[in-house]
Scaffold this motif. Structure first.
Motif, mmCIF file in Angstrom:
data_model
loop_
_atom_site.group_PDB
_atom_site.id
_atom_site.type_symbol
_atom_site.label_atom_id
_atom_site.label_comp_id
_atom_site.label_asym_id
_atom_site.label_seq_id
_atom_site.Cartn_x
_atom_site.Cartn_y
_atom_site.Cartn_z
ATOM 1 N N LEU A 100 -4.903 73.685 76.495
ATOM 2 C CA LEU A 100 -5.277 72.748 75.434
ATOM 3 C C LEU A 100 -6.734 72.946 75.016
ATOM 4 C CD1 LEU A 100 -3.464 69.575 76.812
ATOM 5 C CD2 LEU A 100 -2.680 71.119 74.993
ATOM 6 N N THR A 310 5.823 68.793 73.248
ATOM 7 C CA THR A 310 4.735 68.461 72.318
ATOM 8 C C THR A 310 4.196 67.071 72.592
ATOM 9 O OG1 THR A 310 5.736 69.891 70.636
ATOM 10 C CG2 THR A 310 4.076 68.306 69.892
ATOM 11 N N ASN A 311 5.076 66.128 72.827
ATOM 12 C CA ASN A 311 4.637 64.757 73.099
ATOM 13 C C ASN A 311 3.849 64.663 74.402
ATOM 14 O OD1 ASN A 311 5.787 63.745 70.757
ATOM 15 N ND2 ASN A 311 7.736 63.254 71.746
ATOM 16 N N ARG A 314 0.460 65.995 73.810
ATOM 17 C CA ARG A 314 -0.348 65.070 73.018
ATOM 18 C C ARG A 314 -1.015 64.025 73.932
ATOM 19 N NH1 ARG A 314 3.083 64.190 69.536
ATOM 20 N NH2 ARG A 314 2.236 65.619 67.974
ATOM 21 N N SER A 317 -3.790 65.792 75.761
ATOM 22 C CA SER A 317 -4.908 66.095 74.860
ATOM 23 C C SER A 317 -5.740 64.853 74.591
ATOM 24 C CB SER A 317 -4.381 66.667 73.540
ATOM 25 O OG SER A 317 -3.695 67.880 73.738
ATOM 26 N N GLU A 318 -5.072 63.727 74.376
ATOM 27 C CA GLU A 318 -5.787 62.475 74.127
ATOM 28 C C GLU A 318 -6.630 62.088 75.338
ATOM 29 O OE1 GLU A 318 -2.551 59.962 73.101
ATOM 30 O OE2 GLU A 318 -2.484 60.607 70.993
ATOM 31 N N MET A 329 -8.640 67.310 69.126
ATOM 32 C CA MET A 329 -7.239 67.610 69.394
ATOM 33 C C MET A 329 -6.904 69.055 69.014
ATOM 34 S SD MET A 329 -5.669 64.934 70.698
ATOM 35 C CE MET A 329 -3.919 65.114 70.286
ATOM 36 N N ASP A 331 -4.241 72.166 67.990
ATOM 37 C CA ASP A 331 -3.089 72.250 67.086
ATOM 38 C C ASP A 331 -1.822 72.422 67.924
ATOM 39 O OD1 ASP A 331 -1.161 72.755 65.198
ATOM 40 O OD2 ASP A 331 -2.308 74.287 64.118
ATOM 41 N N LEU A 332 -1.203 71.311 68.279
ATOM 42 C CA LEU A 332 -0.029 71.358 69.151
ATOM 43 C C LEU A 332 1.191 71.929 68.448
ATOM 44 C CD1 LEU A 332 -0.416 67.913 70.953
ATOM 45 C CD2 LEU A 332 -1.236 70.156 71.689
ATOM 46 N N ASP A 333 1.291 71.732 67.150
ATOM 47 C CA ASP A 333 2.435 72.271 66.411
ATOM 48 C C ASP A 333 2.436 73.792 66.440
ATOM 49 O OD1 ASP A 333 3.398 69.755 65.751
ATOM 50 O OD2 ASP A 333 2.227 69.651 63.898
#
Length: 344
Positions: A100, A310-311, A314, A317-318, A329, A331-333
């Motif tokens: 990440l 992905t969730n 996220r 990352s937060e 953050m 780019d997770l996509d």
């Protein structure tokens, strides 16, 4: 908000105090497995956790006959990522947190193309004899690899107990070095590597288990995925090889694990022995190997289709952003790619 009461020191400062470093896990590249006429070679950077060992099992059992895997061992995610960026390996097995930060810095076009297993139940925080709870870490030194899955687990465990603002010092060390520092008394606690933490309890039988992932309620337990990662450039150049290997993992390797667990354990002992851990027994391997949740072919497809990985990333990352481990953050996509999974 970041915890202003938590201070950080580097591993060099600790070792200058006289702690001897443990034997490095950066073993030379090695080839192990059944001989076959491979059409493609993948240079794989691997960390000695058992979920990652299933990729060695693929080579060992000849489950991907069109691919020859060449393995190099790394002690943790950050040096493995560096090796992949430098071109010495094509792909790596790695915990989900280190990529990440690298993705945020746009070091390379990283792609997480599959999941090795959910490791959240295997993490532990170990304290010196006499400690009874996480609250006893107040004002103490704890060895943990900064910005790693270990660091994320520590942060979530403290938050669950309402201790996020408790003053303590995180000492940034690789897991094996942190283990050595803990045994030597240079730090008060550590978040150890699952495959080697038995050495802690052998050396310090009275060491205190302060918490472990399996004790945390499911709704509060951090989702910590071990992933199979490469770059978009490597993925495009060797796509067929990646598809064959990932298919073999979620089909044949997971099937062997579930249906012939004893044989899989024996092969994992062989794998660990090849990395110099000759004393590993079935009793050591079984709880660690089976402590992961592994995804079969249908399950891994569902994970990608429903955005479960992905969730989870996220949430991680937060946490990293809130605690100032990364500046924003990633780019997770782009990071989570179904280019391979959708073909298996």
């Amino acid at each position: 908000m970041p915890n202003s009461k938590t201070s950080y020191t580097r591993r060099r400062a600790i070792f200058q105090g006289g702690v001897a470093a443990a034997t490095a896990l950066t073993a030379p590249t090695f080839f192990v497995g059944k001989a076959h006429a491979a059409n493609e070679k993948l240079k794989v950077g691997i960390i000695p956790a058992y979920s990652f060992g299933l990729y060695w099992l693929i080579q060992d059992q000849g489950f991907a006959p069109g691919v020859e895997m060449e393995f190099s061992v790394f002690p943790s995610g950050p040096p493995a990522i560096e090796a992949m960026v430098g071109g010495s390996v094509d792909t790596i097995t790695v915990g989900s947190v280190p990529p990440l930060a690298a993705m945020f810095r746009k070091v390379a076009d990283f792609r997480e193309i599959s999941i090795c297993g959910d490791a959240s139940g295997l993490f532990q925080i170990v304290g010196k004899p006499g400690m009874n709870s996480l609250a006893d870490l107040e004002g103490k030194k704890i060895a943990v690899t900064s910005g790693s899955n270990f660091d994320f687990f520590l942060g979530v465990a403290l938050a669950n107990e309402g201790l996020s603002d408790m003053p303590l010092t995180r000492v940034n060390m690789e897991p094996i070095d942190g283990q050595s520092a803990f045994i030597a008394g240079a730090v008060d606690a550590t978040v150890p590597l699952a495959t080697s933490r038995k050495l802690i309890y052998d050396a310090l039988p009275d060491a205190s288990l302060l918490t472990e992932g399996s004790q945390i309620p499911i709704d509060k337990r951090p989702s910590i995925m071990d992933v199979f990662m490469t770059t978009q450039q490597s993925l495009d150049a060797k796509e067929a090889a990646y598809v064959e290997v990932v298919r073999a993992f979620h089909d044949q390797a997971v099937k062997m694990l579930r249906e012939d667990n004893a044989a899989t354990i024996e092969r994992m002992i062989e794998w660990q022995t090849g990395m110099g851990r000759a004393g590993v027994t079935a009793a050591d391997v079984e709880p660690l190997l089976n402590g992961y949740f592994y995804f079969d072919k249908a399950e891994i497809k569902e994970v990608y289709e429903k955005g479960i990985l992905t969730n989870a990333l996220r949430v991680q990352s937060e946490f990293l952003v809130a605690n100032e481990r990364i500046g924003g953050m990633p780019d997770l996509d782009a990071l989570v790619s179904d280019q391979v999974v959708k073909q298996i």
